[in-house]
Design a protein around this motif. Structure first.
Motif, PDB file in Angstrom:
ATOM      1  N   PRO A   1       0.811  -1.217   0.000  1.00 57.89           N
ATOM      2  CA  PRO A   1       0.000   0.000   0.000  1.00 57.89           C
ATOM      3  C   PRO A   1       0.849   1.275   0.000  1.00 57.89           C
ATOM      4  O   PRO A   1       2.018   1.262   0.394  1.00 57.89           O
ATOM      5  CB  PRO A   1      -0.801  -0.118   1.293  1.00 57.89           C
ATOM      6  CG  PRO A   1       0.082  -0.912   2.205  1.00 57.89           C
ATOM      7  CD  PRO A   1       0.796  -1.893   1.309  1.00 57.89           C
ATOM      8  N   SER A   2       0.232   2.351  -0.434  1.00 62.47           N
ATOM      9  CA  SER A   2       0.880   3.659  -0.358  1.00 62.47           C
ATOM     10  C   SER A   2       0.960   4.082   1.100  1.00 62.47           C
ATOM     11  O   SER A   2       0.286   3.531   1.977  1.00 62.47           O
ATOM     12  CB  SER A   2       0.070   4.687  -1.150  1.00 62.47           C
ATOM     13  OG  SER A   2      -1.196   4.876  -0.533  1.00 62.47           O
ATOM     14  N   ILE A   3       1.781   5.094   1.381  1.00 62.37           N
ATOM     15  CA  ILE A   3       1.895   5.580   2.755  1.00 62.37           C
ATOM     16  C   ILE A   3       0.574   6.197   3.209  1.00 62.37           C
ATOM     17  O   ILE A   3       0.220   6.119   4.388  1.00 62.37           O
ATOM     18  CB  ILE A   3       3.069   6.584   2.898  1.00 62.37           C
ATOM     19  CG1 ILE A   3       3.340   6.900   4.376  1.00 62.37           C
ATOM     20  CG2 ILE A   3       2.819   7.841   2.085  1.00 62.37           C
ATOM     21  CD1 ILE A   3       3.764   5.732   5.216  1.00 62.37           C
ATOM     22  N   GLU A   4      -0.205   6.763   2.274  1.00 60.07           N
ATOM     23  CA  GLU A   4      -1.528   7.282   2.632  1.00 60.07           C
ATOM     24  C   GLU A   4      -2.424   6.158   3.147  1.00 60.07           C
ATOM     25  O   GLU A   4      -3.106   6.297   4.169  1.00 60.07           O
ATOM     26  CB  GLU A   4      -2.207   7.942   1.428  1.00 60.07           C
ATOM     27  CG  GLU A   4      -1.474   9.144   0.863  1.00 60.07           C
ATOM     28  CD  GLU A   4      -0.654   8.786  -0.352  1.00 60.07           C
ATOM     29  OE1 GLU A   4      -1.042   9.149  -1.477  1.00 60.07           O
ATOM     30  OE2 GLU A   4       0.379   8.127  -0.157  1.00 60.07           O
ATOM     31  N   ASP A   5      -2.421   5.030   2.429  1.00 54.36           N
ATOM     32  CA  ASP A   5      -3.232   3.885   2.847  1.00 54.36           C
ATOM     33  C   ASP A   5      -2.783   3.344   4.196  1.00 54.36           C
ATOM     34  O   ASP A   5      -3.599   2.954   5.033  1.00 54.36           O
ATOM     35  CB  ASP A   5      -3.144   2.777   1.795  1.00 54.36           C
ATOM     36  CG  ASP A   5      -4.202   2.919   0.716  1.00 54.36           C
ATOM     37  OD1 ASP A   5      -5.150   3.702   0.914  1.00 54.36           O
ATOM     38  OD2 ASP A   5      -4.076   2.265  -0.330  1.00 54.36           O
ATOM     39  N   LYS A   6      -1.469   3.274   4.398  1.00 56.09           N
ATOM     40  CA  LYS A   6      -0.957   2.764   5.672  1.00 56.09           C
ATOM     41  C   LYS A   6      -1.446   3.618   6.839  1.00 56.09           C
ATOM     42  O   LYS A   6      -1.874   3.097   7.872  1.00 56.09           O
ATOM     43  CB  LYS A   6       0.574   2.736   5.656  1.00 56.09           C
ATOM     44  CG  LYS A   6       1.189   1.676   4.774  1.00 56.09           C
ATOM     45  CD  LYS A   6       2.709   1.746   4.871  1.00 56.09           C
ATOM     46  CE  LYS A   6       3.389   0.770   3.946  1.00 56.09           C
ATOM     47  NZ  LYS A   6       4.868   0.850   4.022  1.00 56.09           N
ATOM     48  N   VAL A   7      -1.369   4.925   6.669  1.00 55.45           N
ATOM     49  CA  VAL A   7      -1.754   5.833   7.751  1.00 55.45           C
ATOM     50  C   VAL A   7      -3.246   5.751   8.039  1.00 55.45           C
ATOM     51  O   VAL A   7      -3.678   5.785   9.198  1.00 55.45           O
ATOM     52  CB  VAL A   7      -1.341   7.285   7.400  1.00 55.45           C
ATOM     53  CG1 VAL A   7      -1.960   8.279   8.369  1.00 55.45           C
ATOM     54  CG2 VAL A   7       0.179   7.409   7.410  1.00 55.45           C
ATOM     55  N   VAL A   8      -4.053   5.603   6.983  1.00 53.53           N
ATOM     56  CA  VAL A   8      -5.503   5.536   7.164  1.00 53.53           C
ATOM     57  C   VAL A   8      -5.938   4.174   7.712  1.00 53.53           C
ATOM     58  O   VAL A   8      -6.706   4.099   8.673  1.00 53.53           O
ATOM     59  CB  VAL A   8      -6.230   5.834   5.832  1.00 53.53           C
ATOM     60  CG1 VAL A   8      -7.724   5.567   5.959  1.00 53.53           C
ATOM     61  CG2 VAL A   8      -5.998   7.279   5.422  1.00 53.53           C
ATOM     62  N   LYS A   9      -5.434   3.103   7.124  1.00 51.53           N
ATOM     63  CA  LYS A   9      -5.897   1.767   7.475  1.00 51.53           C
ATOM     64  C   LYS A   9      -5.256   1.210   8.740  1.00 51.53           C
ATOM     65  O   LYS A   9      -5.791   0.303   9.369  1.00 51.53           O
ATOM     66  CB  LYS A   9      -5.656   0.814   6.309  1.00 51.53           C
ATOM     67  CG  LYS A   9      -6.503   1.165   5.085  1.00 51.53           C
ATOM     68  CD  LYS A   9      -6.200   0.257   3.909  1.00 51.53           C
ATOM     69  CE  LYS A   9      -7.055   0.626   2.700  1.00 51.53           C
ATOM     70  NZ  LYS A   9      -6.746  -0.190   1.507  1.00 51.53           N
ATOM     71  N   PHE A  10      -4.106   1.742   9.097  1.00 54.73           N
ATOM     72  CA  PHE A  10      -3.430   1.307  10.333  1.00 54.73           C
ATOM     73  C   PHE A  10      -3.209   2.525  11.227  1.00 54.73           C
ATOM     74  O   PHE A  10      -2.083   2.854  11.616  1.00 54.73           O
ATOM     75  CB  PHE A  10      -2.099   0.629  10.000  1.00 54.73           C
ATOM     76  CG  PHE A  10      -2.229  -0.514   9.015  1.00 54.73           C
ATOM     77  CD1 PHE A  10      -2.696  -1.749   9.423  1.00 54.73           C
ATOM     78  CD2 PHE A  10      -1.899  -0.339   7.679  1.00 54.73           C
ATOM     79  CE1 PHE A  10      -2.819  -2.802   8.515  1.00 54.73           C
ATOM     80  CE2 PHE A  10      -2.026  -1.369   6.759  1.00 54.73           C
ATOM     81  CZ  PHE A  10      -2.488  -2.606   7.184  1.00 54.73           C
ATOM     82  N   SER A  11      -4.309   3.172  11.548  1.00 55.94           N
ATOM     83  CA  SER A  11      -4.254   4.438  12.294  1.00 55.94           C
ATOM     84  C   SER A  11      -3.705   4.276  13.708  1.00 55.94           C
ATOM     85  O   SER A  11      -3.285   5.253  14.328  1.00 55.94           O
ATOM     86  CB  SER A  11      -5.642   5.072  12.349  1.00 55.94           C
ATOM     87  OG  SER A  11      -6.576   4.166  12.924  1.00 55.94           O
ATOM     88  N   ASP A  12      -3.706   3.045  14.222  1.00 56.64           N
ATOM     89  CA  ASP A  12      -3.187   2.799  15.565  1.00 56.64           C
ATOM     90  C   ASP A  12      -1.664   2.708  15.593  1.00 56.64           C
ATOM     91  O   ASP A  12      -1.059   2.761  16.667  1.00 56.64           O
ATOM     92  CB  ASP A  12      -3.776   1.516  16.132  1.00 56.64           C
ATOM     93  CG  ASP A  12      -3.487   0.304  15.243  1.00 56.64           C
ATOM     94  OD1 ASP A  12      -3.542   0.460  14.002  1.00 56.64           O
ATOM     95  OD2 ASP A  12      -3.219  -0.785  15.786  1.00 56.64           O
ATOM     96  N   ARG A  13      -1.049   2.592  14.425  1.00 56.84           N
ATOM     97  CA  ARG A  13       0.407   2.457  14.364  1.00 56.84           C
ATOM     98  C   ARG A  13       1.072   3.820  14.529  1.00 56.84           C
ATOM     99  O   ARG A  13       0.723   4.785  13.854  1.00 56.84           O
ATOM    100  CB  ARG A  13       0.826   1.847  13.018  1.00 56.84           C
ATOM    101  CG  ARG A  13       0.357   0.421  12.794  1.00 56.84           C
ATOM    102  CD  ARG A  13       1.246  -0.578  13.511  1.00 56.84           C
ATOM    103  NE  ARG A  13       2.609  -0.546  13.022  1.00 56.84           N
ATOM    104  CZ  ARG A  13       3.029  -1.246  11.985  1.00 56.84           C
ATOM    105  NH1 ARG A  13       2.200  -2.014  11.305  1.00 56.84           N
ATOM    106  NH2 ARG A  13       4.294  -1.185  11.620  1.00 56.84           N
ATOM    107  N   GLU A  14       2.037   3.903  15.436  1.00 60.31           N
ATOM    108  CA  GLU A  14       2.731   5.166  15.678  1.00 60.31           C
ATOM    109  C   GLU A  14       3.814   5.436  14.638  1.00 60.31           C
ATOM    110  O   GLU A  14       4.209   6.593  14.446  1.00 60.31           O
ATOM    111  CB  GLU A  14       3.355   5.158  17.074  1.00 60.31           C
ATOM    112  CG  GLU A  14       2.316   5.122  18.203  1.00 60.31           C
ATOM    113  CD  GLU A  14       2.964   5.149  19.572  1.00 60.31           C
ATOM    114  OE1 GLU A  14       4.223   5.141  19.632  1.00 60.31           O
ATOM    115  OE2 GLU A  14       2.234   5.190  20.569  1.00 60.31           O
ATOM    116  N   ARG A  15       4.286   4.371  13.994  1.00 57.52           N
ATOM    117  CA  ARG A  15       5.338   4.559  12.992  1.00 57.52           C
ATOM    118  C   ARG A  15       5.321   3.410  11.996  1.00 57.52           C
ATOM    119  O   ARG A  15       4.769   2.334  12.255  1.00 57.52           O
ATOM    120  CB  ARG A  15       6.707   4.651  13.655  1.00 57.52           C
ATOM    121  CG  ARG A  15       7.158   3.367  14.357  1.00 57.52           C
ATOM    122  CD  ARG A  15       8.540   3.548  14.960  1.00 57.52           C
ATOM    123  NE  ARG A  15       9.085   2.274  15.447  1.00 57.52           N
ATOM    124  CZ  ARG A  15      10.320   2.102  15.896  1.00 57.52           C
ATOM    125  NH1 ARG A  15      11.146   3.149  15.946  1.00 57.52           N
ATOM    126  NH2 ARG A  15      10.740   0.922  16.303  1.00 57.52           N
TER     127      ARG A  15
END
Length: 626
Positions: free
Chosen positions: A275-289
């Protein structure tokens, strides 16, 4: 111009397809929109990785080129998953991007029976349900007995970076804008898929002191079974690990409305497992990094690839986003990240040989089939090239079973299951992965490669010798007993394992987690002098003997179902008690065996039982394919 095989596209699929056909003695022409794009790596310049390394080893074992080429051009080599079992060990090599392309181009240019032609193919020429050639954008017509379509991400491609949309292929190269219409005219249902790539930065602007260095392995294992391990020893470059943070994620969230993905500008479906970094941030919103890898593009360039941060955000957002990552605070972007959309077909419209069910002699390979990745493309290209040659010679196609190789799993998944997103190979997709290890790919593929004509008799006999050496040594070791004398106890103590109280079979010692076949050589005075790859197979065969035997029994049941061939003209609608959904799916895909039918989405186990009864009284043709 008249020729035997035409290959459309010279990416990783096209190169393998063209080389295979030419090596099998057929006059071959490969078309590309740009000769400079031959075997180009528009995304990360690496070969292999988890499960993908298995594919490259199998490509090599079948007589393909990718493994040999990366052995010549790698700048870092690493065996992944070494803390886990042998089934998931996967080789990965960072390539010198320019050298890889240049070396592959040189191989094509100097191959007998092979010509390269730079122009755009705009139309397939077909007569009476058979392909008979192609037409180029200039109006030139080339006749051929078989055509392999390997268009990658070029079909009606467009690249997106924020609000900026350019109708080009990867790296700004010319797109192929006309062939899609010809495919549609010939009855193919096209889909729209998407992939992407991150920005490249100038390494002089990177602060590597804030990153973790990732070095290559000291012991380099080559991809090709024909490469001497001693010949690939070299100084390796380092890669670097860093991470995104809350500031990075905040910038992305604040600009999602400017992302083509979330603004509705992108039509295509993207890859779930990349996934793109946008998808990672949206779909794994609980991840701090999230992990970010800085990887060199080659020895003679300062460009660094920012792995893990592909994006289609606007340029100003990219600059702000990347500069929040430790070590990239002053990063100078050389090339912006972008997403790319392209046309592809539904691979369920293909046979297991990768030949079209609609048009005889027309084969498809690579991302046109809905897959992603260089390795997946190369594997399909090799099989399509081999089968195009066999089609011309009126020979049975090469069809690799799921139980024999990752290539078999890859192709079977594509032609059997309806892919709604770019397909990526993973070890979890292989049911028999303990048997399908990368280390034994040469032994697993030797029959296929030899019958295909790409493996010489001399090499085939060497593989048979290797196989007999392995089985003979395992049999010998089974009979060896280790006494509990003081010298043996001292050796075991030095190896960090518990002493034995009485005589013990050597195989039991080898099965201890902390020991292996090589480390116990001091206890086995009659041990023959064997090559390292034979010793490796002996060790694995003994350590995992019980598990291997269990999977072999599963494979026998699998093969029983695969050998129940369904006639091509079978009328599913006439089968009593077969559900309507199953009839529709079976009619659409027309599986070649009961085994393949059982893997079709929407066909239940009860449907398979009904189908088995229905074909039991039908005259079954012999199993097509090697």
């Amino acid at each position: 111009m008249r020729t035997d095989v035409i290959v459309i596209g010279a990416g990783h699929a096209g190169c393998e397809a063209a080389l295979a056909a030419a090596r099998l003695g057929l006059k071959t022409v490969v078309f590309t929109v740009s000769i400079e794009s031959i075997a180009m790596m528009p995304c990360n310049p690496n070969v292999g990785g988890s499960s993908k390394g298995h594919l490259v080893r199998e490509i090599d074992a079948l007589g393909g080129e990718m493994g040999k080429n990366i052995d010549k051009t790698f700048i870092q080599s690493k065996m992944l998953n070494v803390s886990k079992g042998y089934a998931v060990h996967s080789l990965r090599a960072q390539a010198d991007k320019s050298d890889y392309s240049r070396e592959m181009r040189n191989t094509l240019e100097n191959m007998d029976n092979l010509l390269i032609r730079q122009t755009e193919v705009c139309e397939l020429l077909c007569e009476d349900g058979r392909v008979c050639g192609v037409k180029t954008i200039s109006g030139a017509e080339y006749s051929a007995k078989a055509v392999v379509v390997c268009t990658g991400t070029y079909l009606r491609a467009r690249c997106l970076c924020g609000e900026v949309v350019t109708h080009t292929g990867p790296n700004g190269l010319q797109a192929a804008n006309h062939l899609s219409d010809s495919l549609t005219k010939n009855g193919f249902n096209l889909m729209r898929f998407k992939t992407g790539t991150p920005a490249r930065v100038d390494k002089r602007s990177v602060d590597f002191s804030k990153m973790q260095e990732q070095k290559g392995d000291e012991k380099i294992v080559p991809f090709s079974f024909s490469t001497d391990p001693e010949s690939v020893k070299k100084d390796q470059v380092s890669c670097w690990l860093t991470y995104t943070n809350e500031k990075t994620h905040e910038i992305i969230k604040n600009n999602l409305d400017r992302s083509p993905i979330y603004a509705g500008i992108i039509e295509g479906t993207g890859p779930r497992y990349c996934p793109s970094i946008e998808d990672k941030v949206v779909k794994f919103s609980d991840r701090e990094r999230h992990q970010v890898f800085l990887e060199p593009e080659g020895l003679y360039t300062n460009e660094m690839y920012i792995g893990g941060m592909s994006s289609s955000l606007p340029e100003d957002v990219q600059i702000e986003m990347y500069r929040t990552v430790p070590g990239l605070e002053n990063a100078h972007i050389v090339r912006n990240a972008y997403a790319i959309e392209y046309d592809c077909i539904r691979a369920t419209e293909l046979r297991s040989s990768l030949e079209s069910k609609k048009i005889k002699g027309l084969f498809f390979a690579g991302q046109i089939n809905g897959s992603s990745g260089y390795e997946e493309a190369a594997a399909q290209g090799l099989i399509a090239g081999i089968n195009a040659a066999r089609y011309i010679r009126n020979e049975e196609p090469i069809i690799i079973k799921r139980s024999d190789g990752y290539i078999g799993v890859l192709i079977d998944d594509l032609v059997t299951k309806q892919t709604s997103e770019p397909y990526r190979m993973m070890t979890s997709r292989a049911e028999y992965r303990l048997l399908l290890r990368q280390d034994n790919a040469d032994l697993r593929m030797k029959e296929y490669g030899y019958r295909a004509g790409l493996i010489s008799r001399e090499k085939y006999e060497k593989l048979n010798l290797k196989e007999s050496q392995i089985s003979n040594e395992i049999e010998r070791v089974r009979k060896v007993s280790i006494g509990a004398n003081s010298s043996n106890q001292q050796i075991l103590k030095e190896l960090g394992t518990t002493e034995i109280k009485k005589s013990m079979p050597l195989v039991e010692l080898i099965r201890r987690p902390e020991l292996d076949y090589d480390s116990l050589c001091g206890l086995d005075s009659d041990r023959p002098d064997l090559p390292w790859d034979v010793r490796e197979q002996v060790n694995i065969g003994i350590k995992y003997e019980g598990y291997i035997e269990r999977q072999l029994k599963q494979v026998e049941e699998f093969k029983r179902m695969e050998n129940r061939i369904i006639p091509e003209s079978f009328d599913y609608s006439s089968v009593h008690n077969l559900r309507t959904e199953a009839v529709q799916k079976l009619e659409a895909i027309r599986p070649r065996s009961i085994g393949q039918a059982s893997r079709i989405s929407g066909v239940s186990p009860s449907d398979v039982s009904v189908l088995l009864i229905a074909i039991s009284s039908t005259e079954i043709p012999r199993n097509r394919g090697v």
